[in-house]
Design a protein around this motif. Sequence first.
Motif, PDB file in Angstrom:
ATOM      1  N   GLY A 101       0.813  -1.204   0.000  1.00  0.00           N
ATOM      2  CA  GLY A 101       0.000   0.000   0.000  1.00  0.00           C
ATOM      3  C   GLY A 101       0.844   1.249   0.000  1.00  0.00           C
ATOM      4  O   GLY A 101       2.056   1.211   0.220  1.00  0.00           O
ATOM      5  N   HIS A 123      -4.915  -0.524  -1.820  1.00  0.00           N
ATOM      6  CA  HIS A 123      -5.194  -1.150  -0.530  1.00  0.00           C
ATOM      7  C   HIS A 123      -6.331  -2.167  -0.631  1.00  0.00           C
ATOM      8  O   HIS A 123      -6.152  -3.340  -0.280  1.00  0.00           O
ATOM      9  CB  HIS A 123      -5.530  -0.075   0.514  1.00  0.00           C
ATOM     10  N   HIS A 127      -5.740  -6.061  -1.615  1.00  0.00           N
ATOM     11  CA  HIS A 127      -6.024  -7.137  -0.652  1.00  0.00           C
ATOM     12  C   HIS A 127      -6.957  -8.178  -1.275  1.00  0.00           C
ATOM     13  O   HIS A 127      -6.748  -9.383  -1.140  1.00  0.00           O
ATOM     14  CB  HIS A 127      -6.676  -6.570   0.612  1.00  0.00           C
ATOM     15  N   THR A 156      -4.739  -3.659   8.250  1.00  0.00           N
ATOM     16  CA  THR A 156      -5.592  -2.489   8.405  1.00  0.00           C
ATOM     17  C   THR A 156      -4.780  -1.420   9.116  1.00  0.00           C
ATOM     18  O   THR A 156      -3.554  -1.389   9.034  1.00  0.00           O
ATOM     19  CB  THR A 156      -6.904  -2.854   9.142  1.00  0.00           C
ATOM     20  N   SER A 157      -5.418  -0.514   9.815  1.00  0.00           N
ATOM     21  CA  SER A 157      -4.712   0.592  10.454  1.00  0.00           C
ATOM     22  C   SER A 157      -5.619   1.242  11.477  1.00  0.00           C
ATOM     23  O   SER A 157      -6.852   1.149  11.375  1.00  0.00           O
ATOM     24  CB  SER A 157      -4.318   1.626   9.389  1.00  0.00           C
ATOM     25  N   TYR A 170      -7.285   6.757   2.641  1.00  0.00           N
ATOM     26  CA  TYR A 170      -6.563   5.714   3.366  1.00  0.00           C
ATOM     27  C   TYR A 170      -7.431   5.132   4.484  1.00  0.00           C
ATOM     28  O   TYR A 170      -7.500   3.911   4.662  1.00  0.00           O
ATOM     29  CB  TYR A 170      -5.272   6.303   3.924  1.00  0.00           C
ATOM     30  N   ALA A 173     -10.153   2.967   2.961  1.00  0.00           N
ATOM     31  CA  ALA A 173      -9.614   1.701   2.460  1.00  0.00           C
ATOM     32  C   ALA A 173      -9.292   0.742   3.598  1.00  0.00           C
ATOM     33  O   ALA A 173      -9.613  -0.445   3.542  1.00  0.00           O
ATOM     34  CB  ALA A 173      -8.361   1.967   1.622  1.00  0.00           C
ATOM     35  N   LYS A 174      -8.663   1.262   4.648  1.00  0.00           N
ATOM     36  CA  LYS A 174      -8.280   0.400   5.759  1.00  0.00           C
ATOM     37  C   LYS A 174      -9.501  -0.070   6.550  1.00  0.00           C
ATOM     38  O   LYS A 174      -9.516  -1.182   7.096  1.00  0.00           O
ATOM     39  CB  LYS A 174      -7.292   1.131   6.671  1.00  0.00           C
ATOM     40  N   ILE A 177     -10.822  -2.928   4.576  1.00  0.00           N
ATOM     41  CA  ILE A 177     -10.022  -4.143   4.783  1.00  0.00           C
ATOM     42  C   ILE A 177     -10.428  -4.842   6.071  1.00  0.00           C
ATOM     43  O   ILE A 177     -10.476  -6.075   6.134  1.00  0.00           O
ATOM     44  CB  ILE A 177      -8.521  -3.792   4.774  1.00  0.00           C
TER      45      ILE A 177
END
Length: 292
Positions: A101, A123, A127, A156-157, A170, A173-174, A177
Amino acid sequence: MSKILDGRVAIVTGAGRGIGRAHALELARQGAKVVVNDFGVSNNGEKEDSPAHQVVAEIEALGGVAVVNGADVADFAQAEAMVQQAIDTFGGLDILVNNAGFVRDRMLVNATEDEWDAVIRVHMKGHFAPLRHAAAYWRAESKAGRPRVGRVINTTSGAGLQGSIGQVAYSAAKGGIASMTLVAAAELGRVGVTVNAIAPVAKTRMTEGAFDTSAMALPEDNSPIVAWLASEAAGHVTGRIFEIDGGLLTLESGYLHAASRDAGRRWEAAELGEVVDALIAEAPKPDPVYGA
């Protein structure tokens, strides 16, 4: 000390630098044969030379076994070929670590369509595509009477779990995920595959410049939990998300049903203000958005 991944075959995406590189090295130290994927892009997604060959050389210097893969993991056909490379080279696939990513940070009012599309693509599709092809392989092997102990570790984040100002694409997207992890875990359990995710915290080229990283953990501090989740011993853990920040390991709770009220009928719009206020007062407060 025994190696917990002896005889297992792994793919690590985005493994040329940073956290992905650290994962690839740790999996190799634990005995896995590793496909080191890196498309070769800068932090903001511009194409550049891939350092994947250097990571393979490091693994070989440790006495491990690895090969380079240069696929764009968000390209469906290239992701399929990457999975096939693992099967053809090492005789199968047991572990998929989705890590690739980049970021294109921008406040919402300044974000462009191209930036949004690029971040969501690398991302989320990056995935989905490897996971889709790995899952098809594992299901086919199970149907043929050759089940493999499959393990998927997504990335992820905290930005995806709590949100992060200046990172709308971001964060979206995370967050996607994280949800993808839950669905895949529920669907693939029947063929013996677990799917989990980590939210790593580390000083990398993605975090440097965004904020003070002087006290942040190193990329390799994130990798032991990945190696364990990739092992056969982790078969009872699936659909879970772990934040890892140096020595601090936190199991995330995700969205849970908190407070509720049942009117037993269709709500009237005018009455909902009082009800919503009561629900908010009763439920646990969410963690604050990063940067708020």
